[in-house]
Design an enzyme around this catalytic site. Structure first.
Site, short mmCIF file in Angstrom:
data_model
loop_
_atom_site.label_atom_id
_atom_site.label_comp_id
_atom_site.label_asym_id
_atom_site.label_seq_id
_atom_site.Cartn_x
_atom_site.Cartn_y
_atom_site.Cartn_z
N GLY A 240 5.52 -2.09 2.87
CA GLY A 240 6.87 -2.16 2.29
C GLY A 240 6.89 -3.11 1.11
O GLY A 240 5.86 -3.37 0.49
N SER A 241 8.08 -3.65 0.84
CA SER A 241 8.23 -4.50 -0.34
C SER A 241 7.65 -5.90 -0.09
O SER A 241 7.42 -6.29 1.06
CB SER A 241 9.72 -4.64 -0.67
OG SER A 241 10.34 -5.36 0.39
N GLY A 245 7.52 -8.33 3.32
CA GLY A 245 6.33 -9.07 3.74
C GLY A 245 6.62 -10.55 3.90
O GLY A 245 6.15 -11.19 4.85
N GLU A 262 0.63 -4.47 3.43
CA GLU A 262 0.40 -3.63 2.26
C GLU A 262 1.75 -3.57 1.54
O GLU A 262 2.63 -2.79 1.90
CB GLU A 262 -0.08 -2.25 2.72
CG GLU A 262 -0.80 -1.49 1.66
CD GLU A 262 0.08 -0.48 1.01
OE1 GLU A 262 0.57 -0.78 -0.10
OE2 GLU A 262 0.32 0.59 1.59
N CYS A 296 3.52 3.01 -3.97
CA CYS A 296 3.18 1.61 -4.24
C CYS A 296 2.06 1.54 -5.26
O CYS A 296 1.86 0.53 -5.91
CB CYS A 296 2.84 0.86 -2.95
SG CYS A 296 1.53 1.65 -2.07
C1 UN1 Z 1 1.81 3.97 -0.72
O1 UN1 Z 1 2.43 4.26 -1.73
O2 UN1 Z 1 2.28 3.14 0.10
O3 UN1 Z 1 -3.13 6.12 -3.21
C2 UN1 Z 1 0.53 4.60 -0.32
C3 UN1 Z 1 -2.07 6.72 -3.05
C4 UN1 Z 1 -1.77 7.30 -1.69
C5 UN1 Z 1 -1.20 6.27 -0.79
C6 UN1 Z 1 -0.05 5.51 -1.33
N1 UN1 Z 1 -2.99 7.83 -1.14
O4 UN1 Z 1 -1.25 6.84 -3.95
#
Ligand code: UN1
Length: 507
Positions: A240-241, A245, A262, A296
């Site tokens: 998440g953000s 975290g 993450e 992300c």
């Molecule tokens: C995410 O955005 O939390 O590498 C994961 C990627 C994807 C996973 C993204 N396999 O963009």
């Protein structure tokens, strides 16, 4: 079209979002309404976990763990293998549900389910490869070795943008490692979680397994707080953000538990003088506009050599203008809506801030006047010292910055607080290698002639600095889900001490 899909996935008008030792029929938490972001209309309702429901989920998982930890790892792998088969059967439907509830286009929705399947396949292999080392002992007739044991019940907090794949990153690995799991999905995407849980339920009932995968949908942040503070959960894996975290991590640390984080990214591509611009154009477009900029790993900053900047931005702007924005399940659409009203508002506020800070909007910058949460993908000419460039806005805004020397470009790339993904486009191996060296990118992911997003599951996924340091999915990420035990065995008749220490009463 969707009624059939929902029915096949076991989704009703009102659904329980809590699974302990089976579904809890009437959980007592607040009711959630899941909306279709392409229309703003409700899809279905979900009953969430009250505290006593949550307790039942944890207790069932603890109970299940007692047997599961003693099930041989390759046998645990069989569960994950069957899960992968079941996901193959439901790939199209589950992918469509991801599209319906989260708003990513159908190809990406199905791609996400493929990522789950890949994770299952990987984990099946892993179930026979949970290796420990044997280490030379300094003492005669001694053997030293390390082995890996299951941890216990793992808490999984996942985000809306990868509502099913990230569960699989964690749950598939955790299961072969001998753990039970409890999943709290994003309140934005409870239906995809419920659909996955139905599949898990089917597989585990067929195999007569204990309930090793639990589910506790929560309406707000409370369920996540319960999990963070819960001593019965030795590991919390949270996606998440950065703000999330920052809230979770101290609560887990307070009880000396483990976190696997993450969090946010502020990912950049460096486009050098020698780059293959056709390749780069495709790479940049997918990384910046794919998933409407809500990965992300999405590309936020394009750091272009000044000699290429004007021409490349013009080509990119033309490509942006031909991106078909629309209902994400429709053929030919490349960009769906943002996740919700707040996401669209946040993007519009960011656009205003960009203007106030002197950024030049090259294209896009508007919300579309239609139901749902649609926005235009946006390119901004900016400078690295604009504060907004250093913040992650979870929307399709791309900042274009220019540089003169590669060292300057790398410095710009590393100048943000987050450290998830990065890439360079170059045809000079010296530049590529410099970017990958210790004085290059400071991110967890560093690519050459590939965009920042769309990583394969075989690698360890995650990032440095404010991204949180966790690694999930492939490589040896499994080690985070196990406890290491160092064992020394004396097979001789005497008891020599390490470091030459003498300790004897002398008989
Ligand atoms: C995410 O955005 O939390 O590498 C994961 C990627 C994807 C996973 C993204 N396999 O963009």
């Amino acid at each position: 079209m969707f009624d059939d899909v929902l029915q096949r996935l076991g989704i009703n008008d009102v659904n329980s979002g809590v699974y302990a030792d089976g579904w809890i029929d009437q959980p007592g938490g607040e009711e959630l309404v899941s909306l279709n972001p392409a229309t703003g209309e409700p899809v279905a309702r979900v009953l969430t976990a009250a505290r006593d429901d949550y307790e039942r989920v944890v207790e069932s998982a603890q109970q299940a763990f007692r047997d599961w930890r003693m099930t041989p790892a390759p046998v645990r792998g069989e569960f994950v293998r069957r899960l992968g088969m079941a996901l193959r059967e439901h790939k199209r439907d589950l992918g469509l549900l991801v599209t319906l509830e989260m708003g990513k286009i159908q190809s990406e929705g199905e791609g996400e389910v493929q990522e789950m399947i890949d994770m299952c396949d990987f984990s099946v292999g892993l179930s026979r490869q949970l290796y420990g080392l044997t280490i030379a002992s300094e003492r005669p007739q001694h053997r030293m070795m390390e082995q890996w044991h299951p941890l216990g019940v793992v808490g999984i907090l996942s985000a809306f943008n990868f509502p099913v794949a990230v569960w699989a990153w964690n749950a598939a690995v955790a299961a072969v490692c001998g753990n039970a799991t409890i999943w709290k999905p994003s309140p934005q995407t409870p239906l995809t979680a419920i659909a996955v849980q139905h599949i898990v339920h089917r597989v585990s009932t067929e195999m007569k397994l204990p309930p090793i995968c639990g589910l506790a949908v929560g309406a707000g942040i409370e369920t996540g707080q319960w999990m963070a503070a819960d001593e019965r959960l030795p590991l919390i894996s949270a996606t998440g953000s950065c703000d999330m975290g920052r809230a979770i991590s101290p609560a887990v640390a307070q009880r000396l538990g483990r976190c696997l984080l993450e969090l946010g990214g502020n990912n950049a591509i460096i486009l050098t003088e020698t780059a293959d611009l056709d390749l780069a154009l495709r790479g940049v477009l997918f990384a910046a506009v794919g998933t409407s900029g809500q990965r992300c790993t999405s590309l936020r900053r394009l750091i272009v050599h000044e000699s290429n900047a004007d021409a490349f931005v013009e080509r990119l702007a033309n490509a942006y203008k031909s991106v078909n924005i629309g209902k994400p399940w429709e053929e030919g659409v490349l960009m769906g809506p943002l996740a919700n009203e707040r996401a669209a508002e946040t993007m519009m506020q960011a656009v205003e801030t960009i203007r106030n800070q002197g950024g030049e909007i090259v294209c896009g910058g508007n919300r579309l006047d239609r139901p749902g949460y649609f926005v235009e993908p946006t390119i901004v000419r900016a400078t690295a010292d604009m504060p907004i460039v250093a913040t992650e806005t979870f929307a399709p805004i791309l900042y274009v910055l220019t540089y003169k020397t590669l060292d300057e470009a790398i410095e710009i790339q590393n100048s943000v607080a987050q450290g998830l993904s990065s890439a360079i486009f170059t045809d000079r191996m010296q530049e590529a290698e410099r970017f990958l060296s210790p004085i290059g990118s400071d991110c967890g992911i560093a690519n050459v002639n590939i965009g920042t997003s769309g990583a394969e599951i075989g690698g360890a996924f995650g990032g440095e600095k404010e991204t949180g340091g966790g690694r999930e999915a492939g490589s040896d990420s499994w080690k985070a889900y196990m406890r290491r035990q160092t064992c020394t065995i004396n097979w001789g008749d005497s008891l020599p001490l390490a470091q030459g220490v003498e300790f004897d009463v002398g008989s």
